[in-house]
Design an enzyme around this catalytic site. Structure first.
Site, short mmCIF file in Angstrom:
data_model
loop_
_atom_site.label_atom_id
_atom_site.label_comp_id
_atom_site.label_asym_id
_atom_site.label_seq_id
_atom_site.Cartn_x
_atom_site.Cartn_y
_atom_site.Cartn_z
N HIS A 115 0.84 -1.20 0.00
CA HIS A 115 0.00 0.00 0.00
C HIS A 115 0.87 1.26 0.00
O HIS A 115 0.55 2.25 -0.64
CB HIS A 115 -0.93 0.03 1.21
CG HIS A 115 -2.00 -1.02 1.15
ND1 HIS A 115 -2.71 -1.28 0.00
CD2 HIS A 115 -2.47 -1.88 2.08
CE1 HIS A 115 -3.57 -2.26 0.24
NE2 HIS A 115 -3.45 -2.64 1.49
N CYS B 130 4.60 -8.51 12.33
CA CYS B 130 3.34 -7.84 11.94
C CYS B 130 2.19 -8.85 11.85
O CYS B 130 1.41 -8.97 12.77
CB CYS B 130 3.51 -7.08 10.62
SG CYS B 130 2.02 -6.15 10.16
CU CU Z 1 2.36 -5.37 8.19
#
Ligand code: CU
Length: 363
Positions: free
Chosen positions: A45, A163
């Site tokens: 992104h 993450c």
């Molecule tokens: Cu991430």
């Protein structure tokens, strides 16, 4: 020192493999060698310019990794050379969020990390994405962004705790606090949603309904603990009505792990009207609005969200790693490809095509 890195020169351009310069760590900073770096959607992104949060060009993307401490700057006490570390959301310990225990929103995350970057290419400073910038063999990171972890955990799984794995698991275990015997619905079976599924199994949920449009996800979802797989494209009529039948009137816990407001609304509606909770994990475009009839909240449903699943790095990551090492969490099945740094663009292309769950690069 010199380091091999994938440089993001401008919005939308493919990453370029270059040799960059890494300056020595200053006070409070740590030089690490990145041993494995995961390809997470958030990097994509940022590369595509859809998400500007603490990113800049030219920059070094990458925020999900594991590595080893090589050298520490003055005043660093959290880690020592030789420590294995997972870089994560900062925990400065001093801002309002850290002092209230919500370190997943540490205000240091919002400080532009560009000016202090130790990474440069031909004299131009490189912006470390999210204050991390880990698509480089050597990186300099603030000590309060590093979580030291046990040394026997393999890097090729450990990186995922930087993450995706942590976000999915923490949403279930530490944010929604799924209870044994409860019913859970997970919308979206990507790298985060599949971890929500296995978090629900780990928490002892008895009904775990995994929802996706990709039939290829069913097998993995079941391996992670799903008791039902619903291909939302194949449901005749109303999806929420179908889910309500499976949960006898609404689930105890629902999760949206894509970032689509239509699915968020379905996840909300599929939570039991009186005591269900809906947790939003996916990041929707800023311009999108989620519309709800207020009476649907008055009855008692809860709607919540949490950055990084509410995870507190120093508290939760070592715990999650222990559960993986004890065989209680299956991370290996979700790490589906290993690529050399040179193939990083191909790795993101695979992800866009929906192939595999999580891939990582090494240097
Ligand atoms: Cu991430």
């Amino acid at each position: 020192m010199k380091s091999k890195a994938a440089v993001a020169f401008e919005v939308g351009a493919p990453l370029q493999i270059e040799t960059i310069d890494v300056a020595p760590p200053q006070a409070g900073e740590v030089l690490i060698e990145v041993k494995a770096a995961g390809l997470c959607h958030s990097d994509m992104h940022a590369i595509d310019g859809h998400w500007n949060f603490n990113s800049g060009f030219p920059g070094i993307m990458g925020h999900e990794a594991a590595g080893v401490v090589l050298e520490v700057g003055p005043g660093v006490t959290r880690v020592r050379p030789g420590d294995h570390v997972v870089p994560f959301i900062p925990e400065c310990g001093d801002c309002a969020c850290c002092r209230s225990g919500r370190t997943n929103n540490c205000e240091a995350s919002f400080t532009d990390s560009g000016p202090g970057s130790r990474l440069s290419y031909q004299g131009r400073r490189l912006h470390p994405f999210l204050g991390l910038g880990l698509f480089t063999q050597y990186a300099v990171v603030d000590d309060f962004r590093l979580v030291p972890v046990r040394r026997d955990a393999p890097f090729e799984q450990l990186f995922y705790f930087g993450c995706g794995a942590t976000t999915g698991l923490s949403s279930v275990l530490f944010k929604a606090e799924v209870l044994p015997g409860s019913s859970v619905i997970v919308f979206g079976l990507g790298g985060i949603g599949l971890n929500v599924v296995q978090g629900a199994r780990f928490a002892g949920a008895s009904t775990i309904i995994a929802v996706d449009v990709n039939p290829a996800r069913e097998e993995l979802a079941r391996r992670m603990g799903a008791t039902h797989f619903v291909n939302s494209r194949l449901v005749e009529g109303d999806l929420v009505g179908h889910l309500n039948e499976l949960t006898r009137g609404g689930a105890d816990f629902t999760f949206e792990a894509i970032g689509n407001v239509t699915l968020m609304r379905q996840a909300f509606d599929a939570a039991h009207f009186a005591y269900g909770s809906c947790t939003i994990i996916g990041i929707a475009p800023d311009a999108d609005l989620l519309q709800l009839p207020p009476t649907a909240l008055i009855t008692g449903r809860r709607l919540q969200g949490a950055a990084m699943g509410g995870a507190r790095g120093m508290t939760h990551i070592p715990k999650l790693v222990d559960w993986m090492m004890d065989g209680k969490l299956d991370i290996a099945s979700l790490v589906t490809a290993h690529l050399p740094l040179e193939q990083i663009n191909e790795g993101y292309a695979m992800q866009k095509r929906g192939e595999g769950v999580r891939s990582y690069v090494t240097f």
